[in-house]
Design a protein around this motif. Structure first.
Motif, PDB file in Angstrom:
ATOM      1  N   ALA A 326       2.147 -31.367  15.156  1.00  0.00           N
ATOM      2  CA  ALA A 326       1.471 -32.381  15.958  1.00  0.00           C
ATOM      3  C   ALA A 326      -0.014 -32.072  16.103  1.00  0.00           C
ATOM      4  O   ALA A 326      -0.835 -32.972  16.310  1.00  0.00           O
ATOM      5  CB  ALA A 326       2.123 -32.480  17.327  1.00  0.00           C
ATOM      6  N   ASP A 327      -0.362 -30.789  16.008  1.00  0.00           N
ATOM      7  CA  ASP A 327      -1.765 -30.382  16.131  1.00  0.00           C
ATOM      8  C   ASP A 327      -2.547 -30.549  14.828  1.00  0.00           C
ATOM      9  O   ASP A 327      -3.766 -30.373  14.809  1.00  0.00           O
ATOM     10  CB  ASP A 327      -1.843 -28.911  16.571  1.00  0.00           C
ATOM     11  CG  ASP A 327      -1.286 -28.699  17.981  1.00  0.00           C
ATOM     12  OD1 ASP A 327      -1.274 -29.668  18.761  1.00  0.00           O
ATOM     13  OD2 ASP A 327      -0.852 -27.569  18.281  1.00  0.00           O
ATOM     14  N   VAL A 328      -1.847 -30.872  13.736  1.00  0.00           N
ATOM     15  CA  VAL A 328      -2.511 -30.939  12.433  1.00  0.00           C
ATOM     16  C   VAL A 328      -3.351 -32.200  12.284  1.00  0.00           C
ATOM     17  O   VAL A 328      -4.486 -32.167  11.803  1.00  0.00           O
ATOM     18  CB  VAL A 328      -1.465 -30.849  11.296  1.00  0.00           C
ATOM     19  CG1 VAL A 328      -2.123 -31.139   9.949  1.00  0.00           C
ATOM     20  CG2 VAL A 328      -0.806 -29.479  11.293  1.00  0.00           C
ATOM     21  N   GLY A 329      -2.787 -33.333  12.662  1.00  0.00           N
ATOM     22  CA  GLY A 329      -3.514 -34.592  12.528  1.00  0.00           C
ATOM     23  C   GLY A 329      -3.520 -35.108  11.098  1.00  0.00           C
ATOM     24  O   GLY A 329      -2.814 -34.602  10.227  1.00  0.00           O
ATOM     25  N   GLU A 330      -4.338 -36.133  10.851  1.00  0.00           N
ATOM     26  CA  GLU A 330      -4.404 -36.759   9.539  1.00  0.00           C
ATOM     27  C   GLU A 330      -5.347 -36.000   8.607  1.00  0.00           C
ATOM     28  O   GLU A 330      -6.355 -35.454   9.039  1.00  0.00           O
ATOM     29  CB  GLU A 330      -4.885 -38.202   9.662  1.00  0.00           C
ATOM     30  CG  GLU A 330      -3.892 -39.138  10.318  1.00  0.00           C
ATOM     31  CD  GLU A 330      -4.370 -40.575  10.292  1.00  0.00           C
ATOM     32  OE1 GLU A 330      -3.517 -41.479  10.324  1.00  0.00           O
ATOM     33  OE2 GLU A 330      -5.599 -40.786  10.227  1.00  0.00           O
ATOM     34  N   SER A 331      -4.996 -35.995   7.336  1.00  0.00           N
ATOM     35  CA  SER A 331      -5.843 -35.392   6.317  1.00  0.00           C
ATOM     36  C   SER A 331      -5.872 -36.303   5.095  1.00  0.00           C
ATOM     37  O   SER A 331      -4.948 -37.093   4.862  1.00  0.00           O
ATOM     38  CB  SER A 331      -5.321 -34.010   5.913  1.00  0.00           C
ATOM     39  OG  SER A 331      -5.316 -33.119   7.017  1.00  0.00           O
ATOM     40  N   VAL A 332      -6.930 -36.196   4.315  1.00  0.00           N
ATOM     41  CA  VAL A 332      -7.101 -37.049   3.136  1.00  0.00           C
ATOM     42  C   VAL A 332      -6.180 -36.580   2.016  1.00  0.00           C
ATOM     43  O   VAL A 332      -6.137 -35.393   1.680  1.00  0.00           O
ATOM     44  CB  VAL A 332      -8.561 -37.019   2.650  1.00  0.00           C
ATOM     45  CG1 VAL A 332      -8.725 -37.842   1.373  1.00  0.00           C
ATOM     46  CG2 VAL A 332      -9.485 -37.557   3.738  1.00  0.00           C
ATOM     47  N   MET A 333      -5.438 -37.523   1.426  1.00  0.00           N
ATOM     48  CA  MET A 333      -4.602 -37.219   0.276  1.00  0.00           C
ATOM     49  C   MET A 333      -5.412 -37.387  -1.006  1.00  0.00           C
ATOM     50  O   MET A 333      -6.497 -37.974  -1.017  1.00  0.00           O
ATOM     51  CB  MET A 333      -3.350 -38.088   0.265  1.00  0.00           C
ATOM     52  CG  MET A 333      -2.485 -37.927   1.511  1.00  0.00           C
ATOM     53  SD  MET A 333      -0.802 -38.554   1.326  1.00  0.00           S
ATOM     54  CE  MET A 333      -0.010 -37.160   0.511  1.00  0.00           C
ATOM     55  N   LEU A 334      -4.879 -36.878  -2.096  1.00  0.00           N
ATOM     56  CA  LEU A 334      -5.631 -36.790  -3.340  1.00  0.00           C
ATOM     57  C   LEU A 334      -5.985 -38.147  -3.930  1.00  0.00           C
ATOM     58  O   LEU A 334      -7.071 -38.342  -4.465  1.00  0.00           O
ATOM     59  CB  LEU A 334      -4.842 -35.976  -4.365  1.00  0.00           C
ATOM     60  CG  LEU A 334      -4.721 -34.483  -4.041  1.00  0.00           C
ATOM     61  CD1 LEU A 334      -3.596 -33.853  -4.835  1.00  0.00           C
ATOM     62  CD2 LEU A 334      -6.040 -33.780  -4.336  1.00  0.00           C
TER      63      LEU A 334
END
Length: 504
Positions: A326-334
């Motif tokens: 839950a602490d990770v959040g959104e990240s850009v995929m390739l």
């Protein structure tokens, strides 16, 4: 001087364009107009590779070792530009790309050291026995020889280590085989600058210009033309099961079939033994979450499934994992395509009977957040779709009645790149029956730790039974990867003047 990509193919030492083009889709910066090749470019590159093989296939091991080391030097010399272009195209952080570049150049140098030693040639000699009765024995000498031009498909998730100068290319060049690379359209500028480094190494070492070519493009027709070309002798591929299986079938359907060394995906299950769960449940849940989200889950060794005995400690494990995720959040995929596939995969799992949501994931355009679910072993075994790979930060916890049912899950696994046992000393007897089952399911069996991160070393095996890979006797990482592009040749009563230096 800053490198400015031009979007052309590299064929037989010359940068050349084509009428058809496509636009790159970088995360940041301007789009690049890139030439899109087809059968014409493939034929030119393959003919150049065949012409080069008549020289390159008979170079000394020392000459090829120097060539590999020179490629590494040229890549390092372009390091800042490679990081800049790779980060803009893929969204990967600079530190990740710098590490991947070090892995790529380190692999080239390791292969150089390996071929210098000569052990990989597996040289054998049965001396002539002219007086043997009832029949004499001839003099027999055997050595591993390069097979010829190799086609390599760049991977989306590793723009350096599994692409233009990555493991397949390095292994083929070490073996003495020219290479034709189909660049991945997710990172054409990165592929181009690495090809530029290889071209510079070819010029510095005097290797034939056709030793390496790069063809850019997006069409399925380009890939099909490459694997069907009669001068190509083997194919190296890292990618999805669907695309890999289609190319594998094309290789098998050729008038003269050729080997297809494809790495096609894996769910990399983790089996948590009872005592380890009881003693380290929260710790393991947090560690699993970290491995699951490394590289936004876009590693072929991502541990997407945990098989665990039911009990109070399951809650400890899942709550720790959910909290960490839950602490990770959104990240850009390739790529946008990978993000769309992630959305579809999560939605499909969430809609299956018996599946319980533990953490809802999101995926807006190219940004994704982690998702985890839980399901019983009974429902898992009853629905094959739950065991399909979801490429991204996705995990599913399979709860079982105990070790016997965990073994049943293990026996029903498809081929995997890795399987992991999480265990404490008190789990030793419970874990023993798993080993003969799991070693038949994967190319790498781990105890404790997590499989993300593939060490480039002599003993590493990165491959496994189908569908993890198409050839379970091979590896795409480590020095044994070179063997894929060699074949044994026996020389009978051959005069020394005609033999390779490796056999004299």
């Amino acid at each position: 001087m800053t490198y400015l990509p031009h979007g052309k193919h590299l064929i037989a030492g010359a940068w050349t364009g084509s009428d058809d083009t496509f636009a790159s889709q970088p995360v940041t910066g301007d789009r690049l107009t890139v030439s899109s090749g087809g059968a014409t470019e493939v034929d030119r590159a393959c003919q150049a590779a065949e012409d080069a093989f008549l020289t390159y296939g008979w170079t000394t091991r020392e000459a090829r070792a120097v060539f590999l080391e020179t490629i590494a030097e040229e890549i390092d010399a372009r390091g800042d530009d490679i990081t800049r272009l790779g980060s803009a195209e893929t969204g990967l952080p600079e530190a990740r790309l710098q590490g991947e570049r070090g892995r790529t150049t380190g692999q080239l140098r390791m292969f150089a050291d390996h071929i210098r030693k000569g052990d990989y040639l597996d040289r054998r000699h049965d001396e002539a026995l002219p007086d043997r009765q009832p029949l004499p024995r001839p003099d027999l000498k055997m050595v591993q020889r390069p097979i010829g031009p190799v086609a390599v498909f760049g991977a989306s998730n590793f723009p350096l280590a599994f692409s233009t100068a990555g493991g397949d290319t390095a292994a083929a060049l070490a073996a003495g085989c020219p290479v034709v690379v189909k660049g991945h359209p997710a990172h054409p500028a990165t592929g181009e600058i690495v090809a530029d480094a290889i071209a510079a190494a070819i010029a510095r070492t005097g290797m034939p210009s056709g030793t390496f070519s790069l063809i850019q493009g997006t069409s399925h027709e380009l890939g099909g033309a490459l694997v069907r070309h009669p001068l190509i002798r083997a194919v190296g591929f890292t990618g999805s099961l669907g695309a890999g299986r289609a190319l594998f079938d094309l290789c098998a359907a050729r008038p003269e079939p050729i080997p297809f060394f494809g790495e096609l995906g894996s769910i990399n299950p983790v089996f948590v033994m009872p005592e380890a769960l009881a003693q380290r449940g929260a710790e393991l849940g947090t560690a699993w979450a970290g491995s699951l989200t490394m590289g936004v889950g876009q590693f072929c060794t991502n541990p997407g499934v945990v098989v665990i005995p039911e009990g109070e400690a399951v809650t400890t494990f899942t709550e720790a994992a959910a909290k960490a995720l839950a602490d990770v959040g959104e990240s850009v995929m390739l790529t946008e395509g990978i993000a769309e596939a992630y959305r579809r995969g999560v939605a499909e799992v969430a809609g299956k009977d018996g599946v319980q949501e533990l953490l809802r994931g999101t995926c807006d355009r190219r940004k994704a957040a982690p998702a985890i679910y839980k399901v019983s072993a009974e429902d898992w075994l009853a629905n094959e779709a739950l065991s399909e790979e979801v490429f991204g930060p996705f995990g599913i916890v399979v709860t079982t009645s105990g070790p016997e049912q965990m073994l049943e899950v293990a026996r029903n696994l498809k081929g995997q790149l890795t399987v992991t046992l999480q265990m404490d000393d008190a789990d030793m007897e419970v874990a023993k029956p798993f080993v003969p089952v799991l070693e038949r399911k994967a190319g790498r069996v781990l105890v404790n730790g997590f499989p993300t991160g593939v060490e480039v070393a002599d003993a590493m095996v990165h491959g496994g039974p189908y569908p993890a890979s198409t050839n379970f006797g091979a590896t795409s990482v480590g020095t044994m990867a070179i063997r894929r592009f060699l074949r044994p040749v026996c020389y009978q009563n051959m005069p020394n003047q005609l033999l390779l230096k490796d056999l004299v």
